[in-house]
Design a protein around this motif. Structure first.
Motif, PDB file in Angstrom:
ATOM      1  N   ASP A 300     -22.019  25.080   4.119  1.00  0.00           N
ATOM      2  CA  ASP A 300     -21.729  26.010   5.207  1.00  0.00           C
ATOM      3  C   ASP A 300     -21.806  25.370   6.585  1.00  0.00           C
ATOM      4  N   LEU A 301     -22.256  24.117   6.683  1.00  0.00           N
ATOM      5  CA  LEU A 301     -22.364  23.448   7.975  1.00  0.00           C
ATOM      6  C   LEU A 301     -21.345  22.331   8.168  1.00  0.00           C
ATOM      7  N   PHE A 302     -21.000  21.618   7.109  1.00  0.00           N
ATOM      8  CA  PHE A 302     -20.106  20.482   7.267  1.00  0.00           C
ATOM      9  C   PHE A 302     -19.402  20.179   5.955  1.00  0.00           C
ATOM     10  N   SER A 303     -18.404  19.315   6.037  1.00  0.00           N
ATOM     11  CA  SER A 303     -17.722  18.801   4.855  1.00  0.00           C
ATOM     12  C   SER A 303     -17.407  17.332   5.090  1.00  0.00           C
ATOM     13  N   ILE A 304     -17.442  16.567   3.997  1.00  0.00           N
ATOM     14  CA  ILE A 304     -17.124  15.148   4.038  1.00  0.00           C
ATOM     15  C   ILE A 304     -16.103  14.868   2.948  1.00  0.00           C
ATOM     16  N   THR A 305     -15.002  14.217   3.333  1.00  0.00           N
ATOM     17  CA  THR A 305     -13.966  13.815   2.385  1.00  0.00           C
ATOM     18  C   THR A 305     -13.844  12.296   2.433  1.00  0.00           C
ATOM     19  N   ALA A 306     -13.897  11.651   1.278  1.00  0.00           N
ATOM     20  CA  ALA A 306     -13.808  10.191   1.222  1.00  0.00           C
ATOM     21  C   ALA A 306     -13.014   9.785  -0.007  1.00  0.00           C
ATOM     22  N   GLY A 307     -12.221   8.731   0.144  1.00  0.00           N
ATOM     23  CA  GLY A 307     -11.426   8.258  -0.981  1.00  0.00           C
ATOM     24  C   GLY A 307     -10.592   7.058  -0.601  1.00  0.00           C
ATOM     25  N   LEU A 308      -9.525   6.835  -1.368  1.00  0.00           N
ATOM     26  CA  LEU A 308      -8.659   5.681  -1.187  1.00  0.00           C
ATOM     27  C   LEU A 308      -7.196   6.121  -1.185  1.00  0.00           C
ATOM     28  N   ASN A 309      -6.392   5.398  -0.435  1.00  0.00           N
ATOM     29  CA  ASN A 309      -4.943   5.572  -0.459  1.00  0.00           C
ATOM     30  C   ASN A 309      -4.362   4.278  -1.017  1.00  0.00           C
ATOM     31  N   ILE A 310      -3.914   4.319  -2.280  1.00  0.00           N
ATOM     32  CA  ILE A 310      -3.413   3.135  -2.987  1.00  0.00           C
ATOM     33  C   ILE A 310      -1.882   3.207  -2.975  1.00  0.00           C
ATOM     34  N   ILE A 311      -1.247   2.162  -2.434  1.00  0.00           N
ATOM     35  CA  ILE A 311       0.191   2.231  -2.153  1.00  0.00           C
ATOM     36  C   ILE A 311       0.893   0.980  -2.643  1.00  0.00           C
ATOM     37  N   ASN A 312       2.062   1.155  -3.229  1.00  0.00           N
ATOM     38  CA  ASN A 312       2.940   0.047  -3.584  1.00  0.00           C
ATOM     39  C   ASN A 312       4.300   0.282  -2.941  1.00  0.00           C
ATOM     40  N   ASP A 313       4.763  -0.705  -2.179  1.00  0.00           N
ATOM     41  CA  ASP A 313       6.035  -0.630  -1.467  1.00  0.00           C
ATOM     42  C   ASP A 313       6.885  -1.798  -1.942  1.00  0.00           C
ATOM     43  N   ARG A 314       8.046  -1.498  -2.510  1.00  0.00           N
ATOM     44  CA  ARG A 314       8.860  -2.578  -3.054  1.00  0.00           C
ATOM     45  C   ARG A 314      10.345  -2.368  -2.775  1.00  0.00           C
ATOM     46  N   GLU A 315      11.021  -3.495  -2.635  1.00  0.00           N
ATOM     47  CA  GLU A 315      12.465  -3.502  -2.475  1.00  0.00           C
ATOM     48  C   GLU A 315      13.016  -4.527  -3.460  1.00  0.00           C
ATOM     49  N   LYS A 316      13.983  -4.131  -4.258  1.00  0.00           N
ATOM     50  CA  LYS A 316      14.472  -4.973  -5.341  1.00  0.00           C
ATOM     51  C   LYS A 316      14.935  -6.337  -4.836  1.00  0.00           C
ATOM     52  N   ASN A 317      14.424  -7.377  -5.492  1.00  0.00           N
ATOM     53  CA  ASN A 317      14.791  -8.773  -5.207  1.00  0.00           C
ATOM     54  C   ASN A 317      14.408  -9.221  -3.803  1.00  0.00           C
ATOM     55  N   THR A 318      13.541  -8.444  -3.109  1.00  0.00           N
ATOM     56  CA  THR A 318      13.171  -8.809  -1.742  1.00  0.00           C
ATOM     57  C   THR A 318      11.658  -8.935  -1.575  1.00  0.00           C
ATOM     58  N   PHE A 319      10.921  -7.868  -1.850  1.00  0.00           N
ATOM     59  CA  PHE A 319       9.470  -7.918  -1.718  1.00  0.00           C
ATOM     60  C   PHE A 319       8.831  -6.871  -2.624  1.00  0.00           C
ATOM     61  N   ASN A 320       7.547  -7.069  -2.885  1.00  0.00           N
ATOM     62  CA  ASN A 320       6.753  -6.143  -3.692  1.00  0.00           C
ATOM     63  C   ASN A 320       5.313  -6.234  -3.183  1.00  0.00           C
ATOM     64  N   ASN A 321       4.941  -5.292  -2.288  1.00  0.00           N
ATOM     65  CA  ASN A 321       3.643  -5.345  -1.617  1.00  0.00           C
ATOM     66  C   ASN A 321       2.783  -4.152  -1.991  1.00  0.00           C
ATOM     67  N   SER A 322       1.489  -4.393  -2.128  1.00  0.00           N
ATOM     68  CA  SER A 322       0.533  -3.334  -2.422  1.00  0.00           C
ATOM     69  C   SER A 322      -0.527  -3.288  -1.333  1.00  0.00           C
ATOM     70  N   TYR A 323      -1.016  -2.079  -1.066  1.00  0.00           N
ATOM     71  CA  TYR A 323      -1.986  -1.880   0.009  1.00  0.00           C
ATOM     72  C   TYR A 323      -3.071  -0.916  -0.462  1.00  0.00           C
ATOM     73  N   LEU A 324      -4.247  -1.082   0.118  1.00  0.00           N
ATOM     74  CA  LEU A 324      -5.379  -0.216  -0.172  1.00  0.00           C
ATOM     75  C   LEU A 324      -6.003   0.204   1.156  1.00  0.00           C
ATOM     76  N   PHE A 325      -5.950   1.519   1.457  1.00  0.00           N
ATOM     77  CA  PHE A 325      -6.508   2.032   2.703  1.00  0.00           C
ATOM     78  C   PHE A 325      -7.642   3.017   2.388  1.00  0.00           C
TER      79      PHE A 325
END
Length: 563
Positions: A300-325
């Motif tokens: 009733d006083l506060f809330s805390i949210t915590a976690g991860l944003n796991i991302i993969n960004d890729r373009e065929k025959n060009t790049f394939n990058n992963s990120y963790l925020f």
């Protein structure tokens, strides 16, 4: 973090999300949805922003909370980037549920027809017809025509048009709700940005462009108030093709869900996938995958949210990058009527031809496409709600971006725009101060004022934040006069816009945008009303994009019939 850390996760993640999305599309053949893809996030009260928040989410947010302390909700729109382009042309939309008399009447009827005419050869037609087969089952069709035969330069050399049709449906069962829509939209316009406004001695077809978009949306969501898990699955499949021989197929799907572990602790999961194929001079395949697991503790006083944003960004025959925020967010309600919040996050935003055209329709051919990476965003804010109907919100954000994009004129043709991105060695920093204040007198007056101050730094190769505002504000008001006359106004102010003509190598500072619009609706009867909209009342000649002036004073008048 790079590929090696997440190869195992991302070899399986796309298959799982594709399977979920395909299943969704097969189930959602007759459902309601939106014709266009909305790519904004709305900050709510420290919980997953799901349409079904009145069930499981209601239980979570009210657990052991003193009922005398009502939850304070803040409603900042988290833009992908600080670029907000209001539609200044007349917009007349279907009324929905609200407190005005016009909307109260509209609630009684499923069908409405609106038609009007105005100057600049403006013709307008809007209609919706539908029927219900039960309290939670509805099917309908929506059509819209909005066309200006003439424009601000060269008469019919700067007209524009919009045509849209959407068939939608929703169906509810004891444990699941289905919704979906199938639609088509076409927009036509001209590249009329010429310094010599009298030099229109060529066929208008030489500067004409248009795009067509077919769109399918489907939603599957929980409909059981007693279910342990709450969820919503969305899928959108669109195909866009332009008069300039470019086309794009985009499928995106997302899942949001919550599982309460205890009365105060919940597990939340968000996942999304964007698969895009653009064909122009070359065929480009681009995929973006996200998984965002978080935990939320709330009392009733506060809330805390915590976690991860796991991302993969890729373009065929060009790049394939992963990120963790990492994701961290804290909400505190120290006293009744006041809430403060702070947090940190990172993300990657999908930039497709469809989304860029909605910001700037005057793009040239072979538009470069890159996703924008927000490597860090630190934010904090507060909201207070007073008993007299006044609420005030404030927020400050400091964000860092890679592949930050701006629009600017083509290097050889100033009538067409390119998308320019920051290079690999540049980290663009954007500090944003946002605020809004709302006030209302029930059934009489509503007023809302919003503003954003944007400070850009570290622009590197971009030189300047071309065509991005340093300050923008909107002020909207609605009035009800004796339950018969409805008045509405909106005021836009945008300043700090700059562009560069690379043909002359000259930087141009655009005049501030000052735009005042008024609308009046007179209710002739329960079924019939008369409306008139007057836009750019101050008759300001301004340019949102370099060399593209807008219309002067323009009006639209017509009738609306509900049945």
């Amino acid at each position: 973090m790079q590929n090696s850390s997440f190869n195992t996760i991302y070899t399986r993640l796309p298959l799982l999300l594709i399977a979920l999305g395909c299943s969704l599309q097969m189930k959602a053949q007759k459902k309601e949805g939106e014709v266009k893809t909305d790519e904004i996030e709305v900050w709510k009260e420290a919980k997953v922003n799901l349409p079904q928040a009145n069930r499981i989410f209601e239980k979570i947010s009210t657990a052991k909370i003193d009922n005398t302390k009502k939850p304070i909700r803040y409603e900042f729109i988290e833009r992908r980037l600080p670029v907000e382009t209001p539609e200044f042309s007349p917009t007349v939309t279907m009324p929905d549920k609200g407190s005005t008399k016009e909307n109260e009447f509209a609630e009684r009827y499923n069908n409405i027809i609106r038609a009007g005419i105005g100057n600049y050869g403006h013709t307008f037609l809007e209609g919706h017809g539908g029927f219900s087969t039960g309290e939670d089952n509805y099917h309908g069709v929506y059509v819209k025509h909005n066309s200006f035969r003439l424009g601000p330069i060269g008469a019919n050399y700067s007209g524009q048009s919009q045509n849209l049709i959407k068939v939608h449906s929703r169906t509810s069962f004891s444990s699941v709700k289905l919704a979906g829509a199938l639609g088509w939209e076409r927009r036509g316009f001209d590249y009329y940005a010429y310094n010599n406004q009298t030099n229109f001695n060529f066929p208008e077809s030489q500067i004409f462009n248009s795009w067509n978009k077919f769109n399918f949306t489907g939603t599957v969501s929980n409909n059981n108030k007693n279910a342990k898990v709450d969820y919503v699955l969305n899928s959108n499949l669109s195909y866009l093709f332009t008069h300039l021989k470019a086309n794009e197929l985009v499928w995106n799907a997302n899942l949001k869900g919550v599982y309460p572990l205890t009365e105060q602790l919940s597990a939340l999961l968000e996942g999304s996938i964007v698969i895009a194929q653009r064909q122009d001079s070359l065929t480009l395949y681009r995929n973006l995958y996200k998984v965002k697991p978080t935990f939320q503790f709330k009392n009733d006083l506060f809330s805390i949210t915590a976690g991860l944003n796991i991302i993969n960004d890729r373009e065929k025959n060009t790049f394939n990058n992963s990120y963790l925020f990492p994701i961290v967010k804290i909400d505190v309600q120290p006293i009744e009527g006041v809430k403060v919040f702070a947090g940190y996050e990172g993300d990657v935003y999908a930039n497709n031809l469809s989304s860029l055209l909605t910001e700037n329709q005057w793009l040239g051919r072979f538009t470069q496409l890159r996703n924008t990476r927000k490597t860090a965003d630190y934010f904090a804010g507060a909201k207070t709600t007073l008993s007299n109907g006044l609420s005030v919100e404030a927020k400050i954000s400091y964000a860092r971006y890679k592949d930050f994009y701006v629009f600017n004129s083509n290097s050889t043709d100033s009538t067409r725009f390119d998308v320019m991105y920051s290079n690999d060695t540049t980290i663009v920093k954007v500090t944003t101060f946002s605020g809004q204040a709302s006030y209302q007198i029930p059934d009489v007056w509503r007023s809302n004022f919003k503003f954003d101050v944007n400070v850009y730094s570290g622009l590197g190769n971009l030189e300047n934040a071309w065509h991005r505002p340093a300050f923008n504000a909107t002020w909207t008001n609605t009035f009800t006069v004796k339950d018969k006359l409805l008045l509405a106004s909106d005021f836009y102010f945008i300043t700090g816009l700059k562009g560069k003509n690379y043909v002359t190598n000259r930087e141009v500072k655009l005049n501030s945008i000052i735009d005042l619009n008024l609308k009046a609706t007179y209710l002739l009867s329960e079924h019939l009303d008369l409306f008139i909209s007057v836009n750019n009342i101050l008759n300001k000649s301004y340019q949102r994009y370099l060399y593209y002036p807008t219309q002067g004073v323009n009006f639209l008048g017509g009738l609306s019939y509900s049945f």
